[in-house]
Design an enzyme around this catalytic site. Structure first.
Site, mmCIF file in Angstrom:
data_model
loop_
_atom_site.group_PDB
_atom_site.id
_atom_site.type_symbol
_atom_site.label_atom_id
_atom_site.label_comp_id
_atom_site.label_asym_id
_atom_site.label_seq_id
_atom_site.Cartn_x
_atom_site.Cartn_y
_atom_site.Cartn_z
ATOM 1 C CD GLU A 9 -100.384 -58.339 22.178
ATOM 2 O OE1 GLU A 9 -99.546 -58.325 23.093
ATOM 3 O OE2 GLU A 9 -101.095 -57.358 21.882
ATOM 4 C CE LYS B 17 -102.405 -56.593 30.041
ATOM 5 N NZ LYS B 17 -101.056 -56.949 29.606
#
Length: 665
Positions: free
Chosen positions: A171, A116
C-alpha cells in the site's frame, strides 16, 4: 585491471552503498550517516553515470528522481487476480467468519491481524532480485503500469538482498506529518491543498510525470507475498519475515490464537489508531497457515481466508449555519451546507454538499438545525441526519432560488430530473467553470491556467469565452497579479501548444452536456471535423451505438446556438485544430495486423518511440503476451513477458531485428 573496469566497479560499489543507506533511512528509520555524506555519494554516482552512460542501468538509485513524462499508462494484466476483501462491521460478523473457516478446516486456526491502510494498493514484480515492474490493482485483473512513479519511492528496494524472482502486494501512502507539511508547502505556493492523504497518494502514483511523484513524500508498506519462485513458506508470518529480511518495508503483523484475540486487537487499535504515523480505516484478518488458505480457496470476488474489519465512520454533531448555492459549468445549482467548523477524521470540516432539492426535503434539513455529519468513505463530508429533538422553532425551511444567485436569470427544474438549472448560457459562474473545464488536463490541457488565473482574466475583462484565450498578448498578462515574465511565457506556450491537441479533446473541452471524454473520441472518430459534427442531424448522431437520444439533442442544441457558432469560428481562426488529420504519409503498412509486446529497455529507442514506429506502420502494441501476440521485442533486463513468450513459442526479436523490420528489410 583496466581503467573502465575500475570505473564500473566504483559505480557498482556506490550503488550498493546508497541502496544500503536508503534501507537504513527509509525502511528501518535508523540512519548511519549524515545527509551530506549520502548526497556526496549520490553526486559522485550521477557524475560517473553521465560520463560513462554505458554503465547506467535502470536499477541505479540515481534513476529514482523520475524520468520523462509518459503519454499514458500501459495496461497490465495481473498474473494472479488481486481479489478484494469482504468487509465486516461488527463482532458478530467476525465470529461468523471464524465459524465458516473452522467448519471447512475442522481444526484450530491461527489468525494474523494487520492494519488496513488508507492508501493505494500496488503490485511489485522482481526478477533475479531486480525491480522490473509496478502496477496499480485496477479492477483486480487489469491494472496500470506505474513503474516509473514507484521507482521514486525510496522505501521500495530497486535491488533485493537476494536474487529472487517474486511478486508482492503493498500500500502506497503519505504519512500524517508529511501530509501536513505537503499541504503547507502547496498553500505557500498558491496551489490548492489536498483533501486527505489517501487522495494525495493515489493522485501522485497516477501522475503521468514521474517528477511530480518524486516531489511527494510517498511511502509504502508490503502486506502480502503473491508469488515466489523456487521457495516456499508454511505461514504468512514466515513469508513476511523473509520479505523484511531481503529489504522490504513490511506491515506489522500480530499473531492471534483465536477470534477472541483478534477482537481484542481490534478494540485496541480502534482506540489507538491516531497514534500511528499513518491513516488506517480498519483491520485486516488473515488465516496464518498457507496450507489452510489453499483448502479455503476463494470465491469469484474474495478470498475465504481473509476479511477486513472496517472501523465505524466517525460522526460529529455540529450546527448548519446556512445553505449556499454553487453554480456549475452546466448551470446546475448545487446547495452546500455551511457548517460550524468541526474536527472530523483528522481534518476540519466546514462545508458539505447537499446535492439537490430532493436530498434536502428527504432528510428535512433546515437552516439552523443541529446535524450529524460524517465522511463518506472517510473522505467526503456528508450530512447523515438532523437532530430534530434539538430544534428550537427558529430553524428556516430552505427553498431553491427561483433566480440564479450569480446572474439573476430565472432558474428551471426540468421535469423528471432532480437538478435545478440556471438557463443563462452567459452566466458568469458557468462561463468561469466552463473555461476552467476547457483548460483542464483531460480537455485542452493548458498548464498554468488554473481557477485563480481564469478568475483574474474574467475580472479584468481580458477574456469573455474560451476562444479569447488564443488572442491574449504578453503585455496584457503581465498586468495580472503574480504573473511574471516567465509565468506569462509558460502560459502563452501552453495555450499555443493546446491548438494541436486534436478534435476529440476539443469536443470534450467545449463542455457539451452529457458529452464526456469518451464521447469526444467517438464523435471525432465518426465525423472527422467540427463542421461535419455541427451539421449532423439527430438521426445521424443516433446511428452511432454509444450516442443516446439526450446526448444527441444536447449536441444539436449546442451547435444551433449562434454564440457557439461564433466561438467555433474564432477557434478556427486562431489555428485550433478542428479536423482529424488523415496521415497521408502512411504508405508503409508493413506491420499492419501485427501485434507487438515490449519488454526490457532498448539502447537506441524509448518505448514511446517504438510504439510510434509500430502504429505508424499499421501495427499494434499490447501490454500483455497472449496467443494473439505476433512478436515480443525484448531489450535488456526483459521481464516475465519474455518467459511467457518462450513458453507460448512466440517469436522474440531484439533491437537490430526490429530496425530491419521498420526499414522494410
Amino acid at each position: 585491471m583496466d581503467e573502465l573496469q575500475k570505473i564500473k566497479n566504483r559505480i557498482e560499489e556506490l550503488k550498493e552503498k546508497i541502496e544500503y543507506h536508503n534501507y537504513r533511512y527509509y525502511v528501518l528509520d535508523d540512519p548511519e550517516i549524515e545527509d551530506a555524506q549520502y548526497d556526496q555519494m549520490m553526486q559522485e554516482l550521477i557524475a560517473l553515470e553521465e560520463q560513462y552512460p554505458e554503465f547506467l542501468t535502470e536499477d541505479s538509485p540515481s534513476q529514482r528522481v523520475g524520468g520523462e513524462a509518459l503519454e499514458n499508462f500501459v495496461k497490465v494484466k495481473h498474473s494472479v487476480p488481486k481479489l478484494s476483501l469482504t468487509n465486516a462491521f461488527s463482532e458478530e460478523e467476525l465470529k461468523e467468519f471464524d465459524q465458516r473457516v473452522t467448519k471447512i478446516l475442522q481444526q484450530k486456526v491461527e489468525y494474523v491481524v494487520e492494519y488496513k491502510f488508507d492508501g493505494l494498493t500496488v503490485v511489485l514484480k522482481y526478477k533475479n532480485g531486480k525491480f522490473i515492474q509496478g502496477a496499480t490493482r485496477g479492477d483486480g485483473y487489469i491494472g496500470e503500469d506505474v513503474t516509473s512513479n514507484l521507482k521514486t519511492i525510496r522505501s521500495i528496494p530497486i535491488r533485493l538482498k537476494e536474487p529472487v524472482s517474486l511478486e508482492v502486494r503493498g500500500e502506497v501512502l503519505i504519512p500524517k506529518k508529511e501530509f501536513i507539511t505537503l499541504n503547507e508547502r502547496r498553500e505557500k505556493e498558491g496551489k490548492s491543498i489536498f483533501a486527505n492523504a489517501r487522495n494525495a497518494a493515489a493522485g501522485s502514483i497516477r501522475q503521468l510525470d514521474p517528477k511530480l511523484a518524486a516531489s511527494r513524500p510517498l511511502d509504502i508498506y508490503i502486506f502480502n507475498l503473491e508469488f515466489i519462485q523456487d521457495k516456499s513458506f508454511q505461514s504468512h508470518m514466515e513469508s513476511m519475515e523473509y520479505l523484511r529480511k531481503i529489504g522490504f518495508k513490511v506491515s506489522n503483523c500480530y499473531l492471534c490464537k483465536n477470534i477472541d484475540e483478534v477482537i481484542a486487537q481490534i478494540h485496541y487499535w480502534s482506540e489507538h489508531r491516531q497514534e500511528l504515523p499513518f491513516d488506517i480505516d480498519g483491520i485486516v484478518i488473515k488465516v496464518n497457515d498457507l496450507a489452510q488458505r489453499k483448502i479455503l480457496g476463494n470465491t469469484s470476488k474474495s478470498p475465504r481466508w481473509a476479511i477486513a474489519y472496517k472501523f465505524p465512520a466517525k460522526e460529529k454533531k455540529t450546527k448548519l449555519l446556512d445553505i449556499e448555492i454553487q453554480v456549475g459549468r452546466t448551470g446546475v445549482l448545487t446547495p452546500t451546507a455551511i457548517l460550524e467548523p468541526v474536527q472530523l477524521a483528522g481534518t476540519t470540516v466546514g462545508r458539505a454538499s447537499l446535492h439537490n432539492e430532493d436530498y434536502i426535503k428527504e432528510k428535512d434539513i433546515r437552516i439552523g438545525d443541529m446535524v450529524i455529519i460524517r465522511k463518506a468513505g472517510e473522505i467526503i463530508p456528508e450530512v447523515v441526519r438532523v437532530v430534530k429533538q434539538e430544534r428550537t422553532g427558529e430553524e428556516k425551511i430552505f427553498k431553491m432560488p427561483k433566480f440564479c444567485p450569480v446572474c439573476g436569470e430565472r432558474t428551471l427544474r426540468i421535469e423528471g430530473e432532480s437538478a435545478t438549472k440556471c438557463v443563462n448560457a452567459t452566466c458568469p459562474a458557468q462561463v468561469e467553470r466552463g473555461i476552467i473545464h476547457f483548460a483542464s488536463r483531460d480537455a485542452m490541457d493548458i498548464e498554468g491556467l488554473g481557477p485563480a488565473v481564469v478568475r483574474q482574466l474574467l475580472q479584468e475583462k481580458l477574456i469573455c469565452d474560451v476562444s479569447d484565450l488564443y488572442y491574449l498578448k504578453e503585455e496584457q498578462l503581465l498586468t495580472l497579479e503574480r504573473m511574471g515574465k516567465k509565468s506569462v511565457k509558460n502560459l502563452l506556450n501552453a495555450i499555443e501548444k493546446s491548438k494541436t491537441n486534436g478534435l476529440a479533446r476539443l469536443i470534450f473541452a467545449l463542455g457539451i452536456p452529457l458529452v464526456g471524454e469518451r464521447g469526444g473520441k467517438i464523435l471525432a472518430q465518426y465525423f472527422k471535423s467540427i463542421d461535419a459534427l455541427s451539421e449532423a442531424t439527430k438521426e445521424d448522431l443516433m446511428v452511432i451505438g454509444e450516442i443516446g437520444q439526450k446526448m444527441a439533442e444536447n449536441i444539436i442544441a449546442f451547435f444551433e446556438n449562434q454564440e457557439n457558432q461564433k466561438l467555433i469560428e474564432r477557434l478556427k481562426k486562431a489555428g485550433v485544430k478542428t479536423k482529424v488529420e488523415e496521415n497521408k504519409k502512411i504508405q508503409d503498412i508493413s506491420l499492419e495486423g501485427l501485434t507487438f509486446v515490449l519488454t526490457g529497455s532498448l539502447p537506441s529507442f524509448t518505448r514511446k518511440q517504438v510504439r510510434t514506429f509500430i502504429e505508424e506502420r499499421g501495427g499494434k502494441v499490447s501490454s500483455s503476451v497472449s496467443k494473439n501476440t505476433n512478436y515480443v521485442l525484448a531489450g535488456e533486463e526483459a521481464g516475465l513477458k519474455l518467459e511467457k513468450a518462450k513458453k507460448l513459442g512466440i517469436p522474440i526479436i531484439d533491437e537490430e531485428e526490429f530496425k530491419k523490420m521498420i526499414n522494410g528489410k
